[in-house]
Design a protein around this motif. Sequence first.
Motif, PDB file in Angstrom:
ATOM      1  N   ASP A 170      25.321 -11.365 -49.861  1.00 18.30           N
ATOM      2  CA  ASP A 170      24.558 -12.248 -50.760  1.00 18.30           C
ATOM      3  C   ASP A 170      25.483 -12.983 -51.717  1.00 18.30           C
ATOM      4  N   MET A 171      26.598 -12.317 -52.036  1.00 19.50           N
ATOM      5  CA  MET A 171      27.517 -12.885 -53.015  1.00 19.50           C
ATOM      6  C   MET A 171      28.400 -13.968 -52.396  1.00 19.50           C
ATOM      7  N   GLU A 172      28.407 -14.030 -51.061  1.00 14.06           N
ATOM      8  CA  GLU A 172      29.218 -15.053 -50.398  1.00 14.06           C
ATOM      9  C   GLU A 172      28.597 -16.428 -50.572  1.00 14.06           C
ATOM     10  N   SER A 173      29.384 -17.444 -50.261  1.00 12.59           N
ATOM     11  CA  SER A 173      28.863 -18.807 -50.375  1.00 12.59           C
ATOM     12  C   SER A 173      28.788 -19.487 -49.011  1.00 12.59           C
ATOM     13  N   VAL A 174      28.589 -18.698 -47.978  1.00 10.94           N
ATOM     14  CA  VAL A 174      28.522 -19.295 -46.645  1.00 10.94           C
ATOM     15  C   VAL A 174      27.181 -20.028 -46.505  1.00 10.94           C
ATOM     16  N   PRO A 175      27.200 -21.313 -46.137  1.00 11.70           N
ATOM     17  CA  PRO A 175      25.946 -22.062 -46.031  1.00 11.70           C
ATOM     18  C   PRO A 175      24.937 -21.372 -45.110  1.00 11.70           C
ATOM     19  N   PHE A 176      23.674 -21.423 -45.526  1.00 13.90           N
ATOM     20  CA  PHE A 176      22.616 -20.762 -44.760  1.00 13.90           C
ATOM     21  C   PHE A 176      22.500 -21.341 -43.363  1.00 13.90           C
ATOM     22  N   SER A 177      22.731 -22.656 -43.236  1.00 16.92           N
ATOM     23  CA  SER A 177      22.590 -23.281 -41.918  1.00 16.92           C
ATOM     24  C   SER A 177      23.646 -22.773 -40.929  1.00 16.92           C
ATOM     25  N   GLN A 178      24.719 -22.182 -41.460  1.00 17.49           N
ATOM     26  CA  GLN A 178      25.723 -21.587 -40.565  1.00 17.49           C
ATOM     27  C   GLN A 178      25.300 -20.207 -40.102  1.00 17.49           C
ATOM     28  N   LYS A 179      24.501 -19.540 -40.934  1.00 16.11           N
ATOM     29  CA  LYS A 179      24.163 -18.141 -40.631  1.00 16.11           C
ATOM     30  C   LYS A 179      22.806 -17.983 -39.942  1.00 16.11           C
ATOM     31  N   TYR A 180      21.923 -18.963 -40.147  1.00 15.82           N
ATOM     32  CA  TYR A 180      20.535 -18.789 -39.679  1.00 15.82           C
ATOM     33  C   TYR A 180      20.029 -19.980 -38.867  1.00 15.82           C
ATOM     34  N   THR A 181      19.080 -19.698 -37.974  1.00 12.22           N
ATOM     35  CA  THR A 181      18.353 -20.742 -37.262  1.00 12.22           C
ATOM     36  C   THR A 181      17.004 -20.893 -37.968  1.00 12.22           C
ATOM     37  N   PRO A 182      16.705 -22.083 -38.485  1.00 14.11           N
ATOM     38  CA  PRO A 182      15.472 -22.229 -39.277  1.00 14.11           C
ATOM     39  C   PRO A 182      14.260 -22.670 -38.448  1.00 14.11           C
ATOM     40  N   LYS A 183      13.080 -22.302 -38.942  1.00 12.97           N
ATOM     41  CA  LYS A 183      11.822 -22.778 -38.352  1.00 12.97           C
ATOM     42  C   LYS A 183      10.862 -23.043 -39.514  1.00 12.97           C
ATOM     43  N   LEU A 184      10.258 -24.250 -39.497  1.00 18.00           N
ATOM     44  CA  LEU A 184       9.314 -24.577 -40.574  1.00 18.00           C
ATOM     45  C   LEU A 184       7.996 -23.883 -40.272  1.00 18.00           C
ATOM     46  N   ILE A 185       7.571 -22.989 -41.133  1.00 22.30           N
ATOM     47  CA  ILE A 185       6.326 -22.263 -40.844  1.00 22.30           C
ATOM     48  C   ILE A 185       5.168 -22.716 -41.726  1.00 22.30           C
ATOM     49  N   LYS A 186       5.458 -23.366 -42.821  1.00 24.79           N
ATOM     50  CA  LYS A 186       4.386 -23.743 -43.739  1.00 24.79           C
ATOM     51  C   LYS A 186       4.874 -24.824 -44.693  1.00 24.79           C
ATOM     52  N   THR A 187       3.944 -25.692 -45.081  1.00 19.83           N
ATOM     53  CA  THR A 187       4.272 -26.644 -46.144  1.00 19.83           C
ATOM     54  C   THR A 187       3.278 -26.440 -47.263  1.00 19.83           C
ATOM     55  N   GLU A 188       3.761 -26.065 -48.428  1.00 23.45           N
ATOM     56  CA  GLU A 188       2.892 -25.830 -49.580  1.00 23.45           C
ATOM     57  C   GLU A 188       2.955 -27.036 -50.508  1.00 23.45           C
ATOM     58  N   THR A 189       2.213 -26.981 -51.603  1.00 23.42           N
ATOM     59  CA  THR A 189       2.138 -28.134 -52.508  1.00 23.42           C
ATOM     60  C   THR A 189       3.523 -28.543 -52.992  1.00 23.42           C
ATOM     61  N   ASP A 190       4.311 -27.521 -53.415  1.00 20.19           N
ATOM     62  CA  ASP A 190       5.625 -27.835 -53.982  1.00 20.19           C
ATOM     63  C   ASP A 190       6.781 -27.466 -53.086  1.00 20.19           C
ATOM     64  N   ALA A 191       6.484 -26.740 -52.015  1.00 24.20           N
ATOM     65  CA  ALA A 191       7.619 -26.170 -51.275  1.00 24.20           C
ATOM     66  C   ALA A 191       7.423 -26.189 -49.761  1.00 24.20           C
ATOM     67  N   GLN A 250      13.768 -30.286 -36.113  1.00 23.35           N
ATOM     68  CA  GLN A 250      14.718 -31.189 -36.776  1.00 23.35           C
ATOM     69  C   GLN A 250      14.504 -31.138 -38.271  1.00 23.35           C
ATOM     70  N   ASP A 251      13.227 -31.158 -38.679  1.00 26.04           N
ATOM     71  CA  ASP A 251      12.908 -31.132 -40.105  1.00 26.04           C
ATOM     72  C   ASP A 251      13.402 -29.851 -40.755  1.00 26.04           C
ATOM     73  N   ALA A 252      13.160 -28.704 -40.072  1.00 24.32           N
ATOM     74  CA  ALA A 252      13.584 -27.416 -40.625  1.00 24.32           C
ATOM     75  C   ALA A 252      15.090 -27.404 -40.819  1.00 24.32           C
ATOM     76  N   THR A 253      15.799 -27.900 -39.807  1.00 23.72           N
ATOM     77  CA  THR A 253      17.265 -27.937 -39.902  1.00 23.72           C
ATOM     78  C   THR A 253      17.700 -28.830 -41.052  1.00 23.72           C
ATOM     79  N   THR A 254      17.054 -29.997 -41.145  1.00 27.55           N
ATOM     80  CA  THR A 254      17.407 -30.937 -42.207  1.00 27.55           C
ATOM     81  C   THR A 254      17.123 -30.334 -43.578  1.00 27.55           C
ATOM     82  N   ILE A 255      15.965 -29.672 -43.690  1.00 32.67           N
ATOM     83  CA  ILE A 255      15.584 -29.068 -44.982  1.00 32.67           C
ATOM     84  C   ILE A 255      16.611 -28.013 -45.395  1.00 32.67           C
ATOM     85  N   LEU A 256      16.986 -27.180 -44.418  1.00 30.63           N
ATOM     86  CA  LEU A 256      17.949 -26.125 -44.736  1.00 30.63           C
ATOM     87  C   LEU A 256      19.310 -26.722 -45.105  1.00 30.63           C
TER      88      LEU A 256
END
Lengths: 459, 244
Positions: free
Chosen positions: B128-149, B25-31
């Motif tokens: 790359d030049m298109e503006s199609v939202p990433f959440s439409q094109k990809y399924t996300p998975k949170l793999i790491k949480t860094e200090t800033d990212a 859920q978090d990965a989806t929300t972040i994306l």
Amino acid sequence: MKAKITVLLFSIFVAISGKISAQEENNIKLSGELLTDQRLLLRDNNDWAWNENRLTLKLDKQISSESKFYSEIWLRNIGLPNAVHSSSLYNKGIIDPYNLEIREAYLQINGFLNKKIDLTLGRQQIVWGTADKLNPTDNLNPYDLEDILDFGRKRGSDAINLQYYFNYDFSVQGVFIPFFQPANMPVGIFADLLNPSIAMPQGMVLNNFSDTLMMPKYNLGESSTVGLRFKGFAKGVDFSLSYVWGYDGLPYSSKNMLTPVNMNGETNIQSELSFMRNHIIGVDLATSIGGAGVWAEAAAFIPDQDMVMTTDLSALYPGSPEPVTQDSVLLKKNKPYIKFVIGGDYFFADGSYLNLQYLHGFVHERGSEGLNDYFFLRYEKTFFNEKLKITPIGGGFIVTDWGDINENYAIAYLPEISYKATPNAEITLSAAIFDGKGDHLFASLKDYNMLMLKMKYSF
Amino acid sequence: MKTNFRTAVLTVLIGAGTVCSAVAQDATTILQKMDEVMYSQKDMTGKNKIILIDKAGKQEIREATIQQKGTDKRMFRFTAPASQAGIAFLSLPGDVMYMYLPAFGRERRIASSAKNQNFAGTDFSYEDMESVPFSQKYTPKLIKTETDAFVLELTPKVRSDFSKVTVSIHKEHFYPILMEYYDRGGNKVKEAKYTFKKIGNYWNPAEIEMTDLKKGHTTKMQMTDVKYDTGLSDDAFTVRALVQ
């Protein structure tokens, strides 16, 4: 009536002036190209086949946000010195042949009279059709056949061009070209390529041939060309329907007078060449299927009247009380012929590109019986972020008689390498290799295999 | 005891399921938040400076104007160098693309397979030049949480040249910092570094540096004179506008 026309012309003048002076901007852009195109034959002494040095100047002035002026001029040194007599040495035009050509010079007003109407006035190129360079529906501008290897090239026409947009997807375009301009023929070593061979009656030998061109009269009714096109986009398909009433830019022999010169059968021919007016109904479409670009285009040519060639043999029968003539119907008024093209292209992930086209009926061919089949293929690949482009496969295969392909075919092989030495400088090295049998245009080029070098600098 | 053990295992499994679901859920929300940052404006106009840098460090510069409305209408017109000035691209919904070449004199429909290719010699693809939202094109998975990212792994929903893309997303502002593209063999082939600046209410990608790691070639795309929500009309995204 005269008063109404004056009022109409005055209204148009006011509309144009209003659009132009609305927001006068001082935005002039001068750009252009410097091109050198050198070709030499791949035989014997490598005779020079083509020498062209061209300066293209483009002037683009944005007059207001809704209007602009554009012109394109060619200043060229073309051809080789043709000095025969010492007097030629006094003529720079012979020693160093050059010419100046106004390719385009027009005023464009968007939102003319109504925000849905665009007007383009002046010398312009009006390109119709969806196919790649080979467009049977593109019949408004005269063919520029000077360089036969650059087929599809056209000259600008002095025209009034109005386009009305119903909405974003549908529009209708009306074009009026007040006077007819014929096609210009090939020059240099290509000069005789489009001249038909003359079949003399048995026992006669051609001594001299001369011709007279019968140009249409220059008045609105006889010399004008009219075009209408409806263009649309629906369900992912771009399409258009078009109609042109205009002249075929290549003349046909309408009358041949045969005059015997001596008792050995030597005969002079004096020919009259005329231009045929056609009704041309066209249709084209373009879409993308499974990632591939696909297009199709067809045009039905309906002669305005029978195309007849009269052979006058009266001089051979001096005793005959009546003129002795023979008529041959070349094209019938009620028998349309259809030229068409089907093609597609595909971009591969590795940067290569494939383009295929099948064409029925080339630029100079007429009548159902006279149309040949052309298969064109181009495969190219770019390297180093498009700096280098190699076209190892390019050219066409032409069949003129499916019943006897072995004796009636032509092959044109046109490989090419182009390199962008700087962002604005491009060098292209290519070859043109021809082979074939029969009397086809490309088959007759087999003695003209050549190597070509072009250098272009844009500024 | 056996019952207690079963209950404990079940509880752990349910708990793990809940955690996994929360992460997804978090990965989806972040994306989605990243998409909002990148594509929430109604329209945008700007100037684009494209710097091509080869392996030897030699640079070539191209310039263009760009107009965009929503996520699926875009007009891109080269203004320099002279050899490319006037060449324009129009992208419309449904993978409909047109190109205008001044020398050609009319628009030309581009096969949608062109999307696989690099855009006009740059290291960016048409996609790359298109503006199609990433959440439409990809399924996300949170793999790491860094200090800033946050670092997400994105898997393409439809067939793509890439097996996955990893993206580092700024924790506070949710714009992308770094994207790494992996081919089907799992090798990193491209990376994009983003520099965002705030213009009005929006975060703007002031510079995107795309590197093709195989070729050692880099393209920097710098945006200037950016204006958002100026009320661009649909008229600007038509074939009529393309050929004028």
